[in-house]
Design an enzyme around this catalytic site. Structure first.
Site, short mmCIF file in Angstrom:
data_model
loop_
_atom_site.label_atom_id
_atom_site.label_comp_id
_atom_site.label_asym_id
_atom_site.label_seq_id
_atom_site.Cartn_x
_atom_site.Cartn_y
_atom_site.Cartn_z
N GLY A 1 55.11 24.00 68.24
CA GLY A 1 54.71 24.26 69.61
C GLY A 1 53.24 23.91 69.80
CB CYS A 2 51.36 22.65 72.73
SG CYS A 2 52.02 23.73 74.03
CE1 TYR A 3 48.34 27.85 75.47
CE2 TYR A 3 50.64 28.26 76.01
CZ TYR A 3 49.33 28.10 76.42
OH TYR A 3 49.01 28.18 77.76
CB THR B 1 49.53 22.83 67.09
OG1 THR B 1 50.89 22.49 66.83
CG2 THR B 1 48.61 21.82 66.40
CB SER B 2 45.72 25.35 69.69
OG SER B 2 46.28 26.53 70.23
#
Length: 335
Positions: free
Chosen positions: A149-151, A153-154
């Site tokens: 997921g994008c969140y 990863t961050s």
């Protein structure tokens, strides 16, 4: 040339994946599918592909994809994706799934957070998680990769080395802000221009589906059970994620954090430890992640930025594809 199929090709992540593969020196898109718009040229759906890809949308026939492709990027919603991935796997295709269906290791956790039964629960816990910075060896040998997921990863990339080194406490606060593209291309009231412009809002407070993903992957990598409080916010920009993470640890300071990052990610081509607070525009349109750490009283504040559609989705998928086929991770990604 690696022959790539894109299933669910009408959304933002699919468009970005096609755009990246079009400039990949050793891969080419050979099939694009959709449950609707069958027969429509992909350039009519994504006008930016005019003159760049001469393919029309077809139904996702597993046997045909098995004949036409070496790897498939599955860009379908959760639950629907798992059923398709199962059929594709029976054709001995390598698959990178961009949904959340295979990121978690527990069917019970999946069903709790996604409010639906998992279509292929026996496969959970056996799928490589697609962060090459942490799991490159698993990805290289995998037939199925769960794109992150994008969140998550961050948040995972800054936290993983620190938890593995045991230098931070496991009670962690993650405050994240994302552009509107993170919600996908399907129209939703909150994402309309007049709703999102000149405004910022928190959503899914305490119940966002990416929270268990962060916890599960950190536990998988570092062997430590974390207590993560994750709060996402919608911001009026097209793309980008900024995560502000609050951590504590005995005898911990920003310099020690940066040192650990530099050691952990010395061979990671897309991770950069920077000295000043990074901004989303610094990484927009790229597969790069910028991170820094700042002392703030008894806490250290970690900041990370990435492009949610590239490193947070399609760029990560291409990076994973490169790993799966023994190529340089940076091919097709402009690094």
């Amino acid at each position: 040339m690696i022959r790539v199929g894109v299933v669910g090709a009408t959304g933002y992540t699919a468009f970005e994946a096609i755009r990246l593969i079009n400039r990949h020196p050793q891969a080419t898109v050979t099939a694009v599918t959709s449950r609707k718009d069958v027969g429509t040229p992909i350039s009519d759906v994504h006008r930016a592909l005019t003159g760049q890809l001469d393919l029309s949308l077809s139904l996702a026939d597993p046997q045909q994809l098995g004949a036409d492709c070496d790897v498939v990027l599955c860009c379908l919603p959760h639950a629907a994706s798992a059923e398709t991935v199962r059929a594709l796997s029976e054709q001995d295709l390598r698959v990178i799934d961009l949904s959340a269906d295979f990121r978690l290791r527990s069917a019970a956790v999946y069903e709790r957070w996604y409010a639906t039964e998992h279509p292929w629960p026996e496969r959970l816990g056996e799928v490589a998680y697609g962060l090459p910075e942490l799991f490159a060896e698993e990805i290289a040998d995998a037939r199925l990769v769960a794109n992150p997921g994008c969140y998550p990863t961050s948040a995972i990339l800054p936290l993983a080395p620190l938890l593995k080194a045991g230098v931070i406490e496991t009670d962690i606060i993650v405050d994240s802000k994302s552009g509107v593209s993170g919600a996908g291309r399907t129209p939703k009231l909150a994402n309309l221009y007049c709703e999102a412009n000149e405004s910022i809002a928190a959503y899914s407070v305490g119940k966002h589906r990416h929270q268990p993903e962060v916890v599960d992957v950190l536990d998988r990598f570092a062997g430590v059970q974390t207590d993560v409080l994750f709060t996402p916010h919608l911001t009026p920009m097209d793309r980008g994620i900024l995560s502000t993470i609050y951590v504590q640890g005995r005898e911990l300071d920003a310099q020690r954090v940066k040192q650990l990052w530099q050691e952990a990610y010395a061979e990671a081509p897309f991770l950069h430890v920077v000295d000043s607070p990074p901004a989303t525009k610094h990484v927009s349109g790229t597969n790069h992640v910028h991170m820094t750490a700042i002392d703030a009283g008894k806490r250290v504040v970690l900041l990370s930025v990435l492009d949610n559609v590239v490193k947070g989705a399609s760029g990560a998928a291409v990076q994973n594809m490169n790993c799966m086929f023994g190529l340089d991770q940076t091919l097709g990604l402009g690094a």
